[in-house]
Design a protein around this motif. Structure first.
Motif, PDB file in Angstrom:
ATOM      1  N   GLU A  46       0.828  -1.211   0.000  1.00  0.00           N
ATOM      2  CA  GLU A  46       0.000   0.000   0.000  1.00  0.00           C
ATOM      3  C   GLU A  46       0.860   1.259   0.000  1.00  0.00           C
ATOM      4  O   GLU A  46       0.573   2.222  -0.707  1.00  0.00           O
ATOM      5  N   VAL A  47       1.919   1.244   0.797  1.00  0.00           N
ATOM      6  CA  VAL A  47       2.828   2.403   0.848  1.00  0.00           C
ATOM      7  C   VAL A  47       3.538   2.562  -0.490  1.00  0.00           C
ATOM      8  O   VAL A  47       3.678   3.670  -1.011  1.00  0.00           O
ATOM      9  N   MET A  48       3.977   1.464  -1.074  1.00  0.00           N
ATOM     10  CA  MET A  48       4.643   1.529  -2.384  1.00  0.00           C
ATOM     11  C   MET A  48       3.689   2.051  -3.457  1.00  0.00           C
ATOM     12  O   MET A  48       4.084   2.844  -4.314  1.00  0.00           O
ATOM     13  N   LEU A  49       2.435   1.625  -3.395  1.00  0.00           N
ATOM     14  CA  LEU A  49       1.429   2.123  -4.336  1.00  0.00           C
ATOM     15  C   LEU A  49       1.230   3.625  -4.154  1.00  0.00           C
ATOM     16  O   LEU A  49       1.147   4.375  -5.133  1.00  0.00           O
ATOM     17  N   PHE A  50       1.166   4.075  -2.911  1.00  0.00           N
ATOM     18  CA  PHE A  50       1.013   5.505  -2.622  1.00  0.00           C
ATOM     19  C   PHE A  50       2.163   6.305  -3.226  1.00  0.00           C
ATOM     20  O   PHE A  50       1.943   7.306  -3.917  1.00  0.00           O
TER      21      PHE A  50
END
Length: 130
Positions: A46-50
Motif C-alpha cells: 500500500e505504501v509503495m502504491l502511494f
C-alpha cells in the motif's frame, strides 16, 4: 526574442520537477549507509502504491498540460501541484540540507506552474533570448 506558450512552459516545469526529484533520489546514493538502509527498508504494498501514485503525478502532468482544456488544465495543475508538494515535503522531516535544497527548487517550479495557469494575462508568454 523567442516566445514560449504557457502550456509548453508549464509542461517543461513539470519535466524539471520530475528530474529534480529523480536527481534528489540519485544524489543520496553516495551517502554513507544509504544503500544499506534502502535494502533493509520494509514498505507495504500500500505504501509503495502511494509513492508510485505521487511520482506518477508529475509524469502525467507533462502530457495533460498540453491536451486538457483551459479550465480543466487549471484545476488539474492546481491539484497536482498540491499533491506533489505534499509528497515532497512529507520526506523532509527525515531529510538533510540537500533534500531541503531540492524541495525549495521544486517549490519554485510548482509556484510558477500555478502562476502560469491562473494568471494567463500576467504570464501569457515568457520572452527568452535566442
Amino acid at each position: 526574442m523567442h516566445k514560449i506558450p504557457v502550456r509548453t512552459l508549464v509542461s517543461t516545469l513539470w519535466i524539471c520537477t520530475l528530474f529534480t526529484t529523480i536527481v534528489r533520489d540519485l544524489h543520496e546514493f553516495p551517502t554513507e549507509g544509504y544503500v544499506e538502509e534502502m535494502m533493509t527498508l520494509k514498505l507495504s504494498d500500500e505504501v509503495m502504491l502511494f509513492y508510485g501514485f505521487i511520482v506518477e503525478i508529475p509524469i502525467s502532468m507533462i502530457f495533460l498540460t498540453l491536451v486538457l482544456p483551459i479550465v480543466a488544465n487549471r484545476w488539474a495543475n492546481s491539484v497536482a501541484v498540491l499533491l506533489t508538494l505534499l509528497g515532497i515535503y512529507s520526506t523532509l522531516p527525515a531529510g538533510d540540507l540537500d533534500d531541503a535544497f531540492f524541495a525549495i527548487i521544486n517549490t519554485i517550479y510548482l509556484v510558477v506552474v500555478l502562476i502560469a495557469v491562473w494568471k494567463p494575462t500576467t504570464l501569457n508568454r515568457i520572452a527568452v533570448s535566442q
